[in-house]
Design an enzyme around this catalytic site. Structure first.
Site, PDB file in Angstrom:
ATOM      1  N   LYS A 276     -14.229   4.363   7.983  1.00 34.47           N
ATOM      2  CA  LYS A 276     -13.546   3.242   7.318  1.00 34.47           C
ATOM      3  C   LYS A 276     -13.975   1.914   7.932  1.00 34.47           C
ATOM      4  O   LYS A 276     -14.167   0.919   7.209  1.00 34.47           O
ATOM      5  CB  LYS A 276     -12.028   3.394   7.419  1.00 34.47           C
ATOM      6  CG  LYS A 276     -11.229   2.216   6.828  1.00 34.47           C
ATOM      7  CD  LYS A 276     -11.541   1.944   5.369  1.00 34.47           C
ATOM      8  CE  LYS A 276     -10.599   0.996   4.684  1.00 34.47           C
ATOM      9  NZ  LYS A 276     -10.647  -0.410   5.089  1.00 34.47           N
TER      10      LYS A 276
ATOM     11  N   MET B 134       0.839  -1.214   0.000  1.00 30.32           N
ATOM     12  CA  MET B 134       0.000   0.000   0.000  1.00 30.32           C
ATOM     13  C   MET B 134       0.868   1.256   0.000  1.00 30.32           C
ATOM     14  O   MET B 134       0.625   2.195  -0.770  1.00 30.32           O
ATOM     15  CB  MET B 134      -0.927   0.001   1.219  1.00 30.32           C
ATOM     16  CG  MET B 134      -1.985  -1.083   1.227  1.00 30.32           C
ATOM     17  SD  MET B 134      -3.203  -0.896  -0.094  1.00 30.32           S
ATOM     18  CE  MET B 134      -4.124   0.519   0.520  1.00 30.32           C
TER      19      MET B 134
ATOM     20  N   GLU C 276     -18.726  -3.895   3.588  1.00 31.83           N
ATOM     21  CA  GLU C 276     -17.955  -4.761   2.685  1.00 31.83           C
ATOM     22  C   GLU C 276     -18.189  -6.229   3.047  1.00 31.83           C
ATOM     23  O   GLU C 276     -18.496  -7.063   2.177  1.00 31.83           O
ATOM     24  CB  GLU C 276     -16.477  -4.405   2.813  1.00 31.83           C
ATOM     25  CG  GLU C 276     -15.481  -5.292   2.093  1.00 31.83           C
ATOM     26  CD  GLU C 276     -14.046  -4.919   2.473  1.00 31.83           C
ATOM     27  OE1 GLU C 276     -13.677  -3.740   2.293  1.00 31.83           O
ATOM     28  OE2 GLU C 276     -13.307  -5.795   2.947  1.00 31.83           O
TER      29      GLU C 276
ATOM     30  N   ASN D 165      11.616   3.521   5.097  1.00 25.44           N
ATOM     31  CA  ASN D 165      11.380   2.160   5.556  1.00 25.44           C
ATOM     32  C   ASN D 165      12.649   1.670   6.264  1.00 25.44           C
ATOM     33  O   ASN D 165      13.762   2.041   5.874  1.00 25.44           O
ATOM     34  CB  ASN D 165      11.052   1.226   4.391  1.00 25.44           C
ATOM     35  CG  ASN D 165      10.188   0.028   4.847  1.00 25.44           C
ATOM     36  OD1 ASN D 165       8.966   0.112   4.865  1.00 25.44           O
ATOM     37  ND2 ASN D 165      10.825  -1.061   5.257  1.00 25.44           N
TER      38      ASN D 165
HETATM   39  C1  6PG Z   1     -10.142  -1.920   1.783  1.00 27.26           C
HETATM   40  C2  6PG Z   1     -10.212  -3.278   2.483  1.00 27.26           C
HETATM   41  C3  6PG Z   1      -9.006  -3.529   3.374  1.00 27.26           C
HETATM   42  C4  6PG Z   1      -9.230  -4.765   4.259  1.00 27.26           C
HETATM   43  C5  6PG Z   1      -8.625  -5.997   3.669  1.00 27.26           C
HETATM   44  C6  6PG Z   1      -8.761  -7.206   4.608  1.00 27.26           C
HETATM   45  O1  6PG Z   1     -11.004  -1.080   2.081  1.00 27.26           O
HETATM   46  O2  6PG Z   1      -9.243  -1.768   0.947  1.00 27.26           O
HETATM   47  O3  6PG Z   1     -11.371  -3.232   3.336  1.00 27.26           O
HETATM   48  O4  6PG Z   1      -8.810  -2.389   4.187  1.00 27.26           O
HETATM   49  O5  6PG Z   1      -8.607  -4.607   5.456  1.00 27.26           O
HETATM   50  O6  6PG Z   1      -9.278  -6.202   2.467  1.00 27.26           O
HETATM   51  O7  6PG Z   1     -10.023  -7.243   5.163  1.00 27.26           O
HETATM   52  P1  6PG Z   1     -10.534  -8.515   6.042  1.00 27.26           P
HETATM   53  O8  6PG Z   1      -9.339  -9.388   6.339  1.00 27.26           O
HETATM   54  O9  6PG Z   1     -11.090  -7.920   7.305  1.00 27.26           O
HETATM   55  O10 6PG Z   1     -11.536  -9.223   5.196  1.00 27.26           O
END
Ligand code: 6PG
Length: 476
Positions: free
Chosen positions: A189, A20, A196, A39
């Protein structure tokens, strides 16, 4: 290191050059900003150096002091490090080199209570802090995520041009906005992730009905989901689902989806959302069902054992396939609207409880692009709040409410399929029950109150007069 020439100092810095972080650095640099990357590990520095282009103004270092000296003042530093103690550790490592007015932006999936603590801790030191959700995964970070910042309003003004350039753009508008004080951004978020989970569960149930119920192949499933993505179900999750059914496993040559173990993992943001729904007494039935179905899926051994002990009906679904597929599509659309309604109700309650002053139209606007739950539906949700900013529940919007009412027969029929065939559909079933409970002027809660008073003298109220009552219930 001697003070740098001001002209050469970077507009913004980013700590954490993982997938990211490095992609977001490249995104900001694509838009002409000068970016410093830090980093601890040399390999991450090297990987970014190999990815950047000649026109990118990107500098990197493994020295945190040198990193801070690279930044123009007031400094702005984005953290993209794992949530929890690593965030606090990085903040502590920065403190000796920061000055009043400098800004730290935590862009990990931090719990909102941690963000509240960090806001206070840093404000006490004259520093500014933003908790900023970033959604859209690797591709979003690189080409345009949805960004959900909250915390210091002055801090936001410092980085607004950069975030607006780097965010996803929909109809010329950036998918970023200042959401409110404190942990407003991280809370939004978190609820994004709760929705989601809910939508992913609904899609998986539709898949189950078509796979186990109708015996459809991955290639057939791809065709259906790709077609659905062209209409009212248009969304990122439907789009990637269609792609997933086309993916061939390079080890067996079979459809990869059939080779993937059916045990869902979760990092916790969905669980946090449901915990908050319980804490704030918001009946987010479907969000809860989604988290618990991940829990149920996690113990495949128990499920295989139960399948031998607890026999149920055959899952074969008989009927006209095209008619059934239309019903599933319609049920999915209605259930998605109901799932968003649950998440937005939680945001509304949280905004009051935590004084976020959230604007639901703004939230819907920045969710239209870049994020995992982006969908054509969000344009309609945004319109609903533009028409009525104080909408009590999303389902009270005329357009969306009518859509759900018009599609409820299909949702009921699909839930009947699941119940009759023994296919678990807690997402679709709870979406329907949320609708039916919400629209019930009377619920059988009177009996629950009678039971509580019978066994615990917990008292009850009456429909015909005010007051608190208790009855010595006759023991028959
Ligand atoms: C996003 C996703 C991301 C999420 C991962 C893992 O908005 O890009 O929501 O932030 O943390 O996809 O999510 P889970 O392991 O909780 O399914």
């Amino acid at each position: 290191m001697a003070g740098r020439d001001k002209k050469k100092q970077c507009d913004i810095g980013l700590i954490g050059l993982g997938v990211m972080g490095s992609n977001f650095v490249l995104n900001m640099a694509d838009h002409g900003f000068s970016v410093a990357g830090y980093n601890r590990k040399e390999d991450k520095i090297r990987q970014l150096s190999e990815l950047k282009s000649a026109h990118h103004k990107i500098e990197t270092t493994q020295d945190i002091h040198a990193f801070c000296q690279m930044l123009r003042k007031p400094r702005a530093i984005i953290l993209l490090v794992p949530a929890g103690p690593p965030v606090d550790a990085v903040i502590e490592s920065l403190l000796p080199y920061l000055e009043a007015g400098d800004l730290i932006i935590d862009s990990g999936n931090s719990h909102f209570t941690d963000t509240d603590r960090r806001v206070q801790f840093l404000e006490d030191k004259g520093l500014r802090f933003l908790g900023m959700g970033i959604s859209g995964g690797e591709s979003g970070a690189r080409h345009g995520p949805s960004l959900m910042p909250g915390g210091s309003a002055q801090g936001y003004e410092r980085v607004k041009p950069i975030l607006e350039a780097a965010a996803a753009q929909v109809s010329g508008a950036p998918c970023v906005a200042y959401l409110g004080p404190g942990s407003a951004g991280h809370y939004v978020k978190m609820v994004h992730n709760g929705i989601e989970y809910g939508v992913m569960q609904l899609i998986s149930e539709a898949y189950d009905l078509m796979h186990r119920g109708l015996g459809m192949s991955p290639a057939e499933l791809h065709t259906v989901f790709a077609r659905w993505n062209q209409a009212e179900l248009n969304s990122y999750l439907i789009e990637i689902t269609a792609d997933i059914f086309l993916q061939t496993d390079d080890q067996t040559g079979k459809p990869l989806v059939d080779q993937i173990l059916d045990e869902a993992k979760q990092k916790g943001t969905g669980e946090w959302t449901v915990g908050e729904a319980l804490n704030l007494q918001i009946p987010a039935f479907t969000l809860g069902a989604a988290v618990m179905m991940r829990d149920m899926s996690a113990d495949k051994h128990q499920r295989e054992k139960a399948g031998q002990l607890l026999k149920g009906p055959s899952p074969q679904l008989e009927g006209k396939r095209d008619e059934i597929l239309h019903q599933i599509k319609s049920a999915l659309h209605a259930a998605m609207i109901i799932t968003y309604a649950q998440g937005l109700s939680l945001l509304d309650k949280a905004s009051d409880r935590y004084h976020y002053h959230l604007n639901p139209e703004t939230v819907a606007r920045i969710w239209r692009g870049g994020c995992i739950i982006r969908a054509a539906l969000l344009e309609e949700i945004r319109s609903a709040y533009l028409s009525n900013p104080t909408l009590e529940n999303l389902l009270f919007d005329g357009h969306l409410g009518r859509a759900v009412v018009a599609q409820q027969a299909d949702l009921r029929e699909v839930v009947r399929f699941g119940a009759t065939l023994g296919l678990p559909m807690p997402g679709l079933m709870t979406a329907l029950s949320y609708l039916d409970a919400l629209r019930s002027g009377w619920l059988p809660a009177n009996l629950i109150m009678a039971q509580r008073d019978y066994f615990g003298a917990h008292t009850y109220e009456r429909v015909d007069k005010k007051g608190i009552f208790h009855t010595q219930w006759a023991k028959r």
